[in-house]
Design a protein around this motif. Sequence first.
Motif, PDB file in Angstrom:
ATOM      1  N   THR A 121      -4.805 -49.775 -80.975  1.00 38.79           N
ATOM      2  CA  THR A 121      -4.852 -50.940 -81.094  1.00 38.79           C
ATOM      3  C   THR A 121      -6.149 -51.404 -81.537  1.00 38.79           C
ATOM      4  N   HIS A 177       0.931 -54.475 -73.952  1.00 40.85           N
ATOM      5  CA  HIS A 177       0.706 -54.094 -75.530  1.00 40.85           C
ATOM      6  C   HIS A 177      -0.465 -53.409 -76.341  1.00 40.85           C
ATOM      7  N   ILE A 178      -1.602 -53.344 -75.354  1.00 41.06           N
ATOM      8  CA  ILE A 178      -2.874 -52.679 -76.051  1.00 41.06           C
ATOM      9  C   ILE A 178      -2.790 -51.208 -75.781  1.00 41.06           C
ATOM     10  N   VAL A 238      -6.839 -57.685 -80.361  1.00 36.56           N
ATOM     11  CA  VAL A 238      -5.632 -58.610 -79.796  1.00 36.56           C
ATOM     12  C   VAL A 238      -6.148 -60.012 -79.892  1.00 36.56           C
ATOM     13  N   ALA A 241      -8.594 -54.781 -73.233  1.00 35.98           N
ATOM     14  CA  ALA A 241      -8.925 -54.203 -74.664  1.00 35.98           C
ATOM     15  C   ALA A 241     -10.042 -53.332 -74.783  1.00 35.98           C
ATOM     16  N   ILE A 268       0.085 -59.724 -72.307  1.00 35.45           N
ATOM     17  CA  ILE A 268      -0.260 -58.920 -73.533  1.00 35.45           C
ATOM     18  C   ILE A 268      -1.153 -57.722 -73.195  1.00 35.45           C
ATOM     19  N   VAL A 274      -2.435 -56.896 -82.473  1.00 35.23           N
ATOM     20  CA  VAL A 274      -1.432 -57.504 -81.302  1.00 35.23           C
ATOM     21  C   VAL A 274      -1.832 -58.986 -81.499  1.00 35.23           C
ATOM     22  N   SER A 308      -0.843 -62.741 -79.717  1.00 32.16           N
ATOM     23  CA  SER A 308      -0.099 -63.401 -78.782  1.00 32.16           C
ATOM     24  C   SER A 308       0.778 -64.468 -79.061  1.00 32.16           C
TER      25      SER A 308
END
Lengths: 447, 505
Positions: free
Chosen positions: A202, A197-198, A205, A226, A194, A157, A159
Amino acid sequence: MRYLPLTDSDRRTMMERIGIASIDALFDPIPESAQLDGLLDLPRQKGEMEVERLLSQMAAKNTAAGSVPFFVGAGAYRHHVPATVDHLIQRSEFLTSYTPYQPEITQGTLQYLFEFQTQVAELTGMEVANASMYDGSTGCGEAVLMAHRITKRDRAVLSGGLHPHYRKVVENITGFAGLPIDTLPPDPTGAEDIGSHIDGDTACVAVQTPDVYGQLIDLAPIAEKAHEAGALLIAVVTEAVSFGALKSPGSQGADIVVAEGQSIGNGLNFGGPYVGLFATRQKYVRQMPGRLTGETVDADGKRGYVLTLSTREQHIRRDKATSNICTNSGLCCLAFTIHMTLLGGQGLQKLATLNHANAVLLAQTLEAVSGVEILNETFFNEFTLRVPGDAADVVEALAKKGVLGGVPVSRLEPDAGLDDLIIVAATEINTDDDRAAYAAALKELVG
Amino acid sequence: MSQSRDTFTGNRGLEIYEPLLFEIGSTENCGVDLPDPEPVTSRLGSHARDTLDLPALSEPETMRHYVKLSQKNYAIDMSVYPLGSCTMKHNPRLNEKMARLPGFGDIHPLQPVSTVQGALELIDTLVHWLITMTGMSAVAMSPKAGAHGELCGMMAIKAALDAKGEADRRVVLVPESAHGTNPATAALLGFSVEAIATRDDGTLHADVVRDRMGPDVAAIMLTNPNTCGLFERDVIEIAEALHAGGAYFYCDGANFNAIVGKARPGDLGVDAMHINLHKTFSTPHGGGGPGAGPVVLSEALAPFAPVPFVVKDGDGFKVVEDTNGEAAESFGRMTAFHGQMGMFVRALSYMLSHGSDGMRQASEDAVLNANYVRACLEDLMTVSFPGTCMHEVLFDDRFLKDTGVTTLDFAKAMIDEGYHPMTMYFPLVVHGAMLVEPTESESKASLDLFIATMRDLVMAAERGDTERFEGAPHFAPLRRLDETAAARKPKLRWTRPEPIPEAAE
């Protein structure tokens, strides 16, 4: 030819010793159809004076950063480099040595690389650092691949505050490696979430701070998110002087830190050579790309340094290596290390404070121009300016007025619809006069 | 043989021990005077850091520290640096001066294009020289070093295959003699690497390639001249076999110095080749970098070249930075900016200085010097492959058989004689390899002394003077270093020593 020591009589004697009548005999293995008869269609040799004249003419067509009020950043920064740095890196023993494969006669290189690794680890707040990557952007690509190796997961992912060129470098290498990427949209105000989105797929990031728009990003909550999901946080820094002002990425939970080290010790050079800083946690060291210098002892028990853990590297592991990198940025590391040695922690903090103060003053000066707005809540030495009209045109018009005023976001993100934004950097080199000149020129254009 | 007399400091004349900067620096010190910042309201928010505990040295201390470190390095500017496949030639200082002109060294990669027309002209000029020298169609300038260039070339090949709908070509053929970067690069892009056998004379037979061709083969990665110092005689037939079979020819250009002005890769059927500017075109090796690895491309691969690139625009130049319009087929971006501009200036300075005549002479001298070394040593040392060589000569360790001396020992004994050893144990195709590349920068007198030294060492090994080898080096700043210990318990940075506890008795 001044660079070639052999004389014609040397050549004749040597050919005799070899047993050939003409030099062309040595080029016989080249298929005849491909052997060049005459000279290449290029100019003949020139003396030093003529070469200097030709190249100086080309150089004179460029506007040197030091000759104008200068505020361009976005991944490369103009700082003052002490004269000592450039003198020392030009010493023959550093400049004309190669990779320290024979440690007994390259302790100079090995010791400064060990010092470099220590400085980078301290600045980033990490446990270990390697002996450099090509630059920050390629280091960023390598970090994403490393996270994939560690987590055995594919998706990264990125940023929306990551430098667009870094993003494109990562997209390119992961695209070829067949790894999916989740890229967040450009985020000029540091507003993205962000963390959401984890997930369990994943691998990592990647978050930049200060981000490309200058916003300072709180890495700690992202690291926590994360780590909960079993992913790694890659922290990206494009302005190494910021280490003197901001909490280190390591202290906020980053697993890998990649940075562009150009700001310390190295000039702008139109984009290269630069020096990629790459640091991580001790437990991941065997997954790192690039060279590592380690301490050891010699046969008499004296302390010394060698290249180590090379079983990760291409010359040993070949197709199983952690990276294909071979050459690094040796001499740029040396420049970084010497500049850092002169500065020390205190000096870097003062330099960073000076950068920040100049940026705050610049922001105040430019904000006073009517129609101009600054997007940032927080910033270090760089921020994003919204101007009425097309930012690229404004930057071009500023250049015509003798001010290099920043980077239009549209140059980095042509399709993002962010055509009225300029990324503006201030460093210790800027004076009150520079700031006044910028504001005056901007006022004439947009006020 | 070791020096017997102790000194108070442990130093020996000019050989001076130098601690780590962390052991002699102070956190109270600073070697830079900066103005006091004006007081402003901070915009750092909650992000400000506390102290930063890194020691500094004052300017004179810094100068001494790094000068003393430099004195522990071997360098081209001292003597022969015969590291095979590395082309350690003279680095002209004019090139350093040119790279430091403010118009090149002090310009930003994202300045308005109108303010860097001279920089773009320089890149365009270098492109012209590279294309003319190689007979290729285009050059990708952004790769940062040789291995990065390999990556670029192989990406272009993969992009071309994808464009043709032949993504299932996944095999890359690599001879055993290749640099490690070749298989590492292919693997990084998801190719599977297949070793391909060379014949007894050290070169690759076109039939081997022809027989292996099939719908799964994407490319070959072949170094030419190869790492045994030999020109691949079948190269044109190899290229034809590859192209007939739908595959591409990646050439590792590390050894281009042997053939500049003598042959052009474009005439040999090459599709992509990186050029190490730090080898062939004399940009300094700098203790392991920075390098620069522009990649020349054939007409078939040119459309896939990475951004950014420079194109003519009316009377001036512009930079194509995005993958649309004229770069619609570009495979993307490999690095943040335009490549190693500092190296471009140095390389062009080298090219302008040499010209077409000087570059051809340089290649001829490089090949002549290597063959002279070969001719003067072949009676005592074992040359791995018969016949003449190109710009480097490969020996193996057969001549050391039954002496108890290894290639490593031999190399370390060279250090005592004041020489940097040749490349050792590479290429992997012969036992105990010693790859010697003298370059064109050596005078005959310099080579004669080098040759005499090598002969003396061989004779010493033969007569059983093992002390000269086993413990070597005896006269370097350090004796042989324990690399196994370094790897077993890696210590990769300095850490503050624990306070010494009070003696508890």
